[in-house]
Scaffold this motif. Structure first.
Motif, mmCIF file in Angstrom:
data_model
loop_
_atom_site.group_PDB
_atom_site.id
_atom_site.type_symbol
_atom_site.label_atom_id
_atom_site.label_comp_id
_atom_site.label_asym_id
_atom_site.label_seq_id
_atom_site.Cartn_x
_atom_site.Cartn_y
_atom_site.Cartn_z
ATOM 1 N N GLU A 1 -6.477 2.566 -2.047
ATOM 2 C CA GLU A 1 -5.616 1.580 -2.378
ATOM 3 C C GLU A 1 -5.982 0.360 -1.484
ATOM 4 O O GLU A 1 -5.780 -0.968 -1.816
ATOM 5 N N GLY A 2 -6.475 0.560 -0.419
ATOM 6 C CA GLY A 2 -6.830 -0.505 0.501
ATOM 7 C C GLY A 2 -7.925 -1.331 -0.166
ATOM 8 O O GLY A 2 -7.992 -2.474 0.160
ATOM 9 N N ARG B 1 -6.754 -3.364 -2.912
ATOM 10 C CA ARG B 1 -5.956 -4.392 -2.455
ATOM 11 C C ARG B 1 -6.851 -5.520 -1.939
ATOM 12 O O ARG B 1 -7.000 -6.969 -2.168
ATOM 13 N N LEU C 1 0.691 -1.121 0.161
ATOM 14 C CA LEU C 1 -0.111 0.104 -0.001
ATOM 15 C C LEU C 1 0.892 1.160 0.092
ATOM 16 O O LEU C 1 0.598 2.307 -0.644
#
Length: 290
Positions: free
Chosen positions: A281-282, A285, A106
């Motif tokens: 971004e979390g 993912r 991340l």
């Protein structure tokens, strides 16, 4: 009046004591030095600013803190604006596994947009991380989410992960149901402390099943659960973590019908562009694991 004394008092008042202040002052200074300078400030003002044990601001201390707080609290914001609005630092709290297995990737993704970004990392359980957020000692927490967060804290669920039992591969048991059919489970249960959401969810479901199986070994991290199971000391309670292989000696037994554990992000107030990017971004993912 010595402005440096006022800065130190700001940290003492903000973090609730001299030792917590020392841990959060963004430069090196020892507890005796802070204590001495607080005494000098009180002598100059002719007033006691706070009680030491338990910590509590006096009326004079509260008045001084309210006066200086807007200035010192906004220094970093002004610095960002003078530096062109580019974020320079973010403080993140999470479990050891999140910090080790997921945050590096991340961080690399976020750094593409904020190349000079620095991170401060803190490890802790969910309750500890919530407290750090409320004290403004971290900006973002990535942790288990078991309930509606306290007032002022916002949450975003990233993943819901199933509970599993960890057993040695040599153990002949092939499913968790085999344990529930026993009159008594002899193997010690290895798990996080009873107050943690994973342990509470597990015990609640056991109660519904009419099964008594209480912790035999309490540990402070999922890594330790795996280590103690590998050492043959009992059966471990954990969650199925995407992308994380189990130790060679261990197998996982699914806990069908047990509630999943939500892992997400917590933050205070309005989202900054940097926090928004970390959340995006979390989520990206998290989607890759589904």
């Amino acid at each position: 009046m010595n402005v440096h004394h006022l800065e130190l008092f700001y940290y003492v008042a903000r973090h609730g004591g001299i030792m917590p202040a020392v841990r959060n002052i963004p430069y090196g200074i020892q507890q005796p030095a802070v204590s001495s300078q607080m005494a000098q400030l009180e002598e100059f003002l002719g007033a006691t600013l706070f009680q030491r044990r338990p910590f509590k601001l006096t009326a004079e201390g509260e008045k001084l803190f309210q006066f200086i707080q807007p200035f010192f609290a906004n220094l970093e914001k002004v610095a960002d604006e003078l530096q062109g609005g580019q974020a320079r630092q973010i403080r993140i709290g999470a479990s050891t596994i999140v910090l080790r297995e997921h945050l590096p990737e991340l961080f690399q993704a976020v750094r593409k947009k904020f190349p000079k970004l620095k991170m401060t990392l803190r490890e802790g359980f969910p309750a500890q991380l919530e407290e750090l957020l409320l004290k403004d000692e971290i900006d973002l927490a990535v942790t288990l989410i078991e309930r509606k967060p306290p007032s002022g804290i916002h949450s975003l669920v990233l993943l819901e992960l199933p509970l599993v039992l960890l057993v040695e591969k040599s153990n002949p048991v092939r499913s968790a149901d085999e344990f529930w059919r026993r009159d008594k489970i002899a193997e010690p249960l290895i798990c996080l402390p009873p107050g943690e959401s994973i342990s509470k969810s597990f015990q609640k479901k056991l109660g519904e099943l009419g099964v008594d199986w209480f912790p035999g070994i309490e540990v402070s991290s999922w890594d330790l659960v795996e280590a103690y199971v590998s050492a043959g000391l009992g059966i471990g309670l954990s969650i199925a973590i995407p992308g994380k292989p189990l130790p060679a000696k261990i197998k996982a037994l699914p806990l069908d019908g047990f509630p999943k554990i939500a892992i997400g992000a917590l933050w205070r107030g309005r989202k900054t562009p940097l926090i928004e990017l970390f959340l995006a971004e979390g989520q990206k993912r998290a989607r890759s694991f589904k």
